[in-house]
Design a protein around this motif. Structure first.
Motif, PDB file in Angstrom:
ATOM      1  N   THR A   1       4.753   5.051   4.790  1.00 17.07           N
ATOM      2  CA  THR A   1       4.690   4.306   3.530  1.00 17.07           C
ATOM      3  C   THR A   1       4.798   2.802   3.735  1.00 17.07           C
ATOM      4  OG1 THR A   1       7.094   4.550   3.266  1.00 17.07           O
ATOM      5  CG2 THR A   1       5.691   6.214   2.228  1.00 17.07           C
ATOM      6  N   MET A   2       4.905   2.330   4.985  1.00 20.67           N
ATOM      7  CA  MET A   2       5.000   0.897   5.208  1.00 20.67           C
ATOM      8  C   MET A   2       3.613   0.256   5.089  1.00 20.67           C
ATOM      9  SD  MET A   2       5.408   0.463   9.369  1.00 20.67           S
ATOM     10  CE  MET A   2       5.582  -1.315   9.224  1.00 20.67           C
ATOM     11  N   CYS A   3       3.574  -1.050   4.966  1.00 22.03           N
ATOM     12  CA  CYS A   3       2.311  -1.793   4.891  1.00 22.03           C
ATOM     13  C   CYS A   3       1.422  -1.401   6.071  1.00 22.03           C
ATOM     14  CB  CYS A   3       2.596  -3.292   4.923  1.00 22.03           C
ATOM     15  SG  CYS A   3       1.139  -4.322   5.202  1.00 22.03           S
ATOM     16  N   ARG A   4       0.216  -0.969   5.781  1.00 18.93           N
ATOM     17  CA  ARG A   4      -0.652  -0.475   6.847  1.00 18.93           C
ATOM     18  C   ARG A   4      -1.116  -1.608   7.767  1.00 18.93           C
ATOM     19  NH1 ARG A   4      -0.845   4.690   5.659  1.00 18.93           N
ATOM     20  NH2 ARG A   4      -1.032   5.351   3.499  1.00 18.93           N
ATOM     21  N   THR A   5      -1.310  -2.782   7.233  1.00 21.40           N
ATOM     22  CA  THR A   5      -1.707  -3.907   8.071  1.00 21.40           C
ATOM     23  C   THR A   5      -0.605  -4.259   9.058  1.00 21.40           C
ATOM     24  OG1 THR A   5      -3.117  -4.790   6.317  1.00 21.40           O
ATOM     25  CG2 THR A   5      -2.471  -6.317   8.059  1.00 21.40           C
ATOM     26  N   ILE A   6       0.657  -4.230   8.591  1.00 18.68           N
ATOM     27  CA  ILE A   6       1.782  -4.492   9.485  1.00 18.68           C
ATOM     28  C   ILE A   6       1.877  -3.398  10.545  1.00 18.68           C
ATOM     29  CG2 ILE A   6       4.298  -4.551   9.607  1.00 18.68           C
ATOM     30  CD1 ILE A   6       4.318  -6.058   6.980  1.00 18.68           C
TER      31      ILE A   6
ATOM     32  N   PHE B   1      -0.669  -3.250  17.920  1.00 15.62           N
ATOM     33  CA  PHE B   1      -1.372  -4.121  18.855  1.00 15.62           C
ATOM     34  C   PHE B   1      -0.498  -5.297  19.313  1.00 15.62           C
ATOM     35  CE2 PHE B   1      -4.994  -2.003  16.777  1.00 15.62           C
ATOM     36  CZ  PHE B   1      -5.679  -1.581  17.903  1.00 15.62           C
ATOM     37  N   ASN B   2       0.811  -5.129  19.146  1.00 18.39           N
ATOM     38  CA  ASN B   2       1.796  -6.092  19.649  1.00 18.39           C
ATOM     39  C   ASN B   2       1.682  -7.456  18.968  1.00 18.39           C
ATOM     40  OD1 ASN B   2       4.039  -6.384  21.353  1.00 18.39           O
ATOM     41  ND2 ASN B   2       2.849  -7.575  22.820  1.00 18.39           N
ATOM     42  N   GLU B   3       1.365  -7.438  17.678  1.00 18.36           N
ATOM     43  CA  GLU B   3       1.330  -8.661  16.890  1.00 18.36           C
ATOM     44  C   GLU B   3       2.334  -8.526  15.747  1.00 18.36           C
ATOM     45  OE1 GLU B   3      -2.635  -9.426  15.601  1.00 18.36           O
ATOM     46  OE2 GLU B   3      -3.488  -9.238  17.603  1.00 18.36           O
ATOM     47  N   GLU B   4       2.727  -9.646  15.187  1.00 15.73           N
ATOM     48  CA  GLU B   4       3.702  -9.628  14.101  1.00 15.73           C
ATOM     49  C   GLU B   4       3.214 -10.541  12.989  1.00 15.73           C
ATOM     50  OE1 GLU B   4       6.621  -7.778  12.396  1.00 15.73           O
ATOM     51  OE2 GLU B   4       6.528  -7.592  14.572  1.00 15.73           O
ATOM     52  N   LEU B   5       3.106  -9.988  11.773  1.00 15.99           N
ATOM     53  CA  LEU B   5       2.698 -10.792  10.635  1.00 15.99           C
ATOM     54  C   LEU B   5       3.908 -11.475  10.015  1.00 15.99           C
ATOM     55  CD1 LEU B   5       0.114  -8.446   8.858  1.00 15.99           C
ATOM     56  CD2 LEU B   5      -0.302 -10.212  10.555  1.00 15.99           C
ATOM     57  N   THR B   6       3.683 -12.650   9.439  1.00 13.58           N
ATOM     58  CA  THR B   6       4.791 -13.380   8.817  1.00 13.58           C
ATOM     59  C   THR B   6       5.173 -12.783   7.478  1.00 13.58           C
ATOM     60  OG1 THR B   6       3.192 -14.926   7.858  1.00 13.58           O
ATOM     61  CG2 THR B   6       4.179 -15.527   9.977  1.00 13.58           C
ATOM     62  N   SER B   7       4.238 -12.118   6.799  1.00 14.98           N
ATOM     63  CA  SER B   7       4.515 -11.521   5.496  1.00 14.98           C
ATOM     64  C   SER B   7       4.916 -10.060   5.654  1.00 14.98           C
ATOM     65  CB  SER B   7       3.272 -11.629   4.601  1.00 14.98           C
ATOM     66  OG  SER B   7       3.438 -10.900   3.410  1.00 14.98           O
ATOM     67  N   ASP B   8       5.644  -9.533   4.678  1.00 17.73           N
ATOM     68  CA  ASP B   8       6.006  -8.115   4.707  1.00 17.73           C
ATOM     69  C   ASP B   8       5.095  -7.288   3.816  1.00 17.73           C
ATOM     70  OD1 ASP B   8       6.804  -8.978   2.255  1.00 17.73           O
ATOM     71  OD2 ASP B   8       8.844  -8.165   2.351  1.00 17.73           O
ATOM     72  N   CYS B   9       4.053  -7.906   3.296  1.00 10.73           N
ATOM     73  CA  CYS B   9       3.120  -7.208   2.398  1.00 10.73           C
ATOM     74  C   CYS B   9       1.741  -7.832   2.541  1.00 10.73           C
ATOM     75  CB  CYS B   9       3.600  -7.313   0.952  1.00 10.73           C
ATOM     76  SG  CYS B   9       2.505  -6.490  -0.223  1.00 10.73           S
ATOM     77  N   CYS B  10       0.756  -7.017   2.884  1.00 12.17           N
ATOM     78  CA  CYS B  10      -0.589  -7.565   3.120  1.00 12.17           C
ATOM     79  C   CYS B  10      -1.400  -7.697   1.835  1.00 12.17           C
ATOM     80  CB  CYS B  10      -1.347  -6.671   4.101  1.00 12.17           C
ATOM     81  SG  CYS B  10      -1.822  -5.055   3.419  1.00 12.17           S
TER      82      CYS B  10
ATOM     83  N   HIS C   1      -3.493  -5.746   0.780  1.00 10.25           N
ATOM     84  CA  HIS C   1      -4.811  -5.102   0.837  1.00 10.25           C
ATOM     85  C   HIS C   1      -4.722  -3.739   1.529  1.00 10.25           C
ATOM     86  CE1 HIS C   1      -5.542  -6.599   5.051  1.00 10.25           C
ATOM     87  NE2 HIS C   1      -4.863  -7.645   4.622  1.00 10.25           N
ATOM     88  N   CYS C   2      -3.690  -2.972   1.133  1.00  4.12           N
ATOM     89  CA  CYS C   2      -3.610  -1.568   1.543  1.00  4.12           C
ATOM     90  C   CYS C   2      -2.983  -0.771   0.398  1.00  4.12           C
ATOM     91  CB  CYS C   2      -2.798  -1.399   2.830  1.00  4.12           C
ATOM     92  SG  CYS C   2      -1.002  -1.450   2.631  1.00  4.12           S
ATOM     93  N   ASP C   3      -3.165   0.530   0.437  1.00 10.23           N
ATOM     94  CA  ASP C   3      -2.681   1.374  -0.655  1.00 10.23           C
ATOM     95  C   ASP C   3      -1.162   1.380  -0.759  1.00 10.23           C
ATOM     96  OD1 ASP C   3      -2.463   2.685   1.763  1.00 10.23           O
ATOM     97  OD2 ASP C   3      -3.011   4.659   0.984  1.00 10.23           O
ATOM     98  N   ASN C   4      -0.464   1.320   0.367  1.00  8.49           N
ATOM     99  CA  ASN C   4       0.995   1.333   0.307  1.00  8.49           C
ATOM    100  C   ASN C   4       1.546   0.086  -0.374  1.00  8.49           C
ATOM    101  OD1 ASN C   4       1.337   3.843   1.460  1.00  8.49           O
ATOM    102  ND2 ASN C   4       1.557   3.058   3.545  1.00  8.49           N
TER     103      ASN C   4
END
Length: 553
Positions: free
Chosen positions: A447-452, A458-467, A469-472
């Motif tokens: 249920t977590m953000c699919r983009t995150i 792929f060993n990357e980290e997004l600054t936001s906790d919500c993208c 642009h995903c269903d979750n």
């Protein structure tokens, strides 16, 4: 080599219509022109091909491009010829006379770019021709195939390092859209890259909407598919796991009035080529395909990619889903998830790597004197392709070696235990593949953000906790809305009905069926995938929150 950056930009503009380099391109171009080994990790549609096509115009000798698919090579050749670039290809589709003509052109140094399949570089005759005139740049396109395919049905990828040596070890450029740190390391190791520059622009595709639809049976999955197709007006791809399912789904959709084509590896070559051309030209809205379709498919207006079955890894899923929205406009990546589909992938994984007994039997047939692969394959009672897989496995373990004269043994073992220890790396790889399959399922069930989720994989980290642009993320935003809203109507208040306490993805426990995850909410009824009891429909009052995180067995 010294080069003029302004001249490079001018050729990009005049020859390829590129007025501005995309993220990562300038860094890769600079490294390539400086003669440095480079690994480029750029998303689908980010312009990987330009990173070797443009430098080839300035290099003194041809650029050799190793490509996995003949259709991809043909497409690239046509586009380069339109840009007035001298290009040739060596593959199995050429007639004997066409091959002779191409070899003669290469021998005379007439070509700027030469495309080959990895199998062609195992042929000493072609290697001699390429080495005679020299190569300025060795490119591996879709380089993830080294790790994804090299260890099973395309062992020729593991022979590229030997081909590089025979070509005088020119600088290397490897490019792909998908590579975890482990896969990137696999690419660098198997190519023998020297302190490569690694350029990665990230995996986030903000124009892609990621979505998973959980289904409990094949009937519901077919209904969900029809619903999606009837709501879409653009073109799309439906990926399935097997040839049989591709044929069945194609017939069903065709019968139901959809403008659909099919594509898989068991179709005749001419039919596959015609199907791909028709889809690219917009004659079909949808194509049902196995993973044989897709690499290098340069159709920018694909609005959706649907996976009817989940893939064996998240990188495979990302690679295939990423064929949607290459034009930068909004597109959808949809997975129709059914837990039972894991049996298909488990079956494929079971036969991917040689069994210990098979490897040992083949090893015992190899002697100190070189023997032809064909002879060893016949003695082992196996096909030549499988024999190449076995040789690649034993060679990577340092047990056998190959030369122009054939395969010969490098070491003897006092016991089978000693032999097993040398093959430990393949057992670890098998374990890694099973872990990748579990991660793919975690993506579908989580249920977590699919983009995150994808970025962390792929060993990357997004600054936001919500993208966003995903269903979750969409569902969480909906749940954050107030459950009770009051609107003054005279002296009265209007109360909206409260949402159900359960949501898709919630972890629950049932007294009889054990722990599971909610897949669907219909009023007071829940569809739950129980790890020990299959998928069942139960009343919401009969379940409670799981006391601890659910771990599938």
């Amino acid at each position: 080599m010294p080069y003029n950056k302004e001249e490079l930009k001018r050729e990009a503009r005049e020859r390829f219509g590129v007025t501005e380099f995309r993220p990562g391109q300038a860094e890769i171009l600079n490294a390539v022109m400086s003669g440095r080994d480079t690994l480029g990790l750029l998303p689908t549609g980010a312009g990987k091909s330009l990173c070797y096509q443009l430098p080839s115009l300035f290099l003194p000798k041809p650029t050799l491009v190793v490509s996995p698919l003949i259709s991809l090579m043909q497409d690239q050749q046509e586009k380069l010829e339109e840009a007035d670039v001298e290009v040739a290809r060596l593959d199995s589709t050429l007639t004997a006379s066409e091959t002779r003509e191409t070899v003669e052109e290469i021998s005379q140094g007439e070509q700027t770019i030469i495309y080959v399949t990895p199998e062609r570089l195992e042929n000493p005759k072609y290697l001699e021709v390429l080495a005679s005139h020299g190569v300025s740049l060795f490119v591996v396109d879709e380089a993830h195939c080294i790790s994804q395919w090299g260890h099973d049905f395309r062992p020729s990828y593991l022979a590229l390092r030997d081909a590089l040596r025979q070509l005088g070890r020119p600088p290397i450029l490897a490019v792909t859209a998908t590579a975890t740190p482990d896969v990137a390391n696999d690419i660098v190791t198997h190519l023998g890259m020297d302190n490569p520059l690694i350029v990665s622009t990230g995996v986030d595709r903000a124009n892609l909407f990621w979505e998973v639809r959980r289904t409990v049976n094949s009937t519901e999955k077919a209904q969900q598919l029809s619903e999606i197709l009837r709501s879409e007006t653009g073109s799309g791809i439906i990926y399935v796991a097997t040839v049989k399912l591709a044929d069945e789904l194609y017939e069903t959709l065709k019968t139901n009035g959809f403008n659909v084509a099919r594509y898989h590896g068991k179709m005749p070559t001419k039919e596959r080529e015609e199907t791909q051309r028709a889809f690219m030209d917009g004659e079909y809205q949808v194509i049902v395909a196995t993973n044989a379709f897709g690499l290098g498919v340069d159709k920018e207006d694909i609005r959706f990619v649907i996976h009817y079955n989940f893939t064996n890894s998240l990188e495979s899923y990302y690679q295939e889903a990423g064929r949607a929205g290459r034009d930068g406009n909004r597109a959808r990546a949809i997975l129709l998830y059914r837990l039972e589909d894991r049996r298909i992938q488990a079956y494929f994984l079971g036969g991917k790597y040689p069994k210990r007994e098979e490897s040992l039997k083949f090893y015992r047939l190899v002697g100190a004197d070189p023997a032809p692969l064909k002879t060893l394959a016949a003695a082992a009672g196996t096909g030549e392709r499988r024999a190449r897989v076995l040789v690649a496995q034993l060679e990577s373990a340092g047990i056998v070696s190959r030369s122009r004269r054939g395969i010969h043994k490098l070491r003897d073992f006092a016991s089978t235990d000693d032999f097993d220890s040398y093959l430990a790396a393949y057992e670890e790889r098998h374990m890694s593949d099973r872990k990748k399959l579990r991660t793919m399922m975690d993506y579908a069930e989580g249920t977590m953000c699919r983009t995150i989720f994808i970025s962390r994989y792929f060993n990357e980290e997004l600054t936001s906790d919500c993208c966003e642009h995903c269903d979750n993320c969409r569902d969480r935003a909906a749940r954050r809305l107030p459950q009770v809203r009051r609107a003054e109507v005279g002296a009265k208040s209007v109360r909206e009905p409260e949402r159900s306490q359960w949501h898709e993805g919630d972890e629950v426990a049932h007294r009889q069926f054990g722990k599971g995850k909610v897949e669907k909410v219909e009023g007071e009824n829940l569809t739950v995938a129980f790890w020990d009891g299959g998928t069942r429909r139960v009343r919401s009052s009969y379940v409670k929150p799981a006391p601890s995180p659910v771990t599938p067995r």
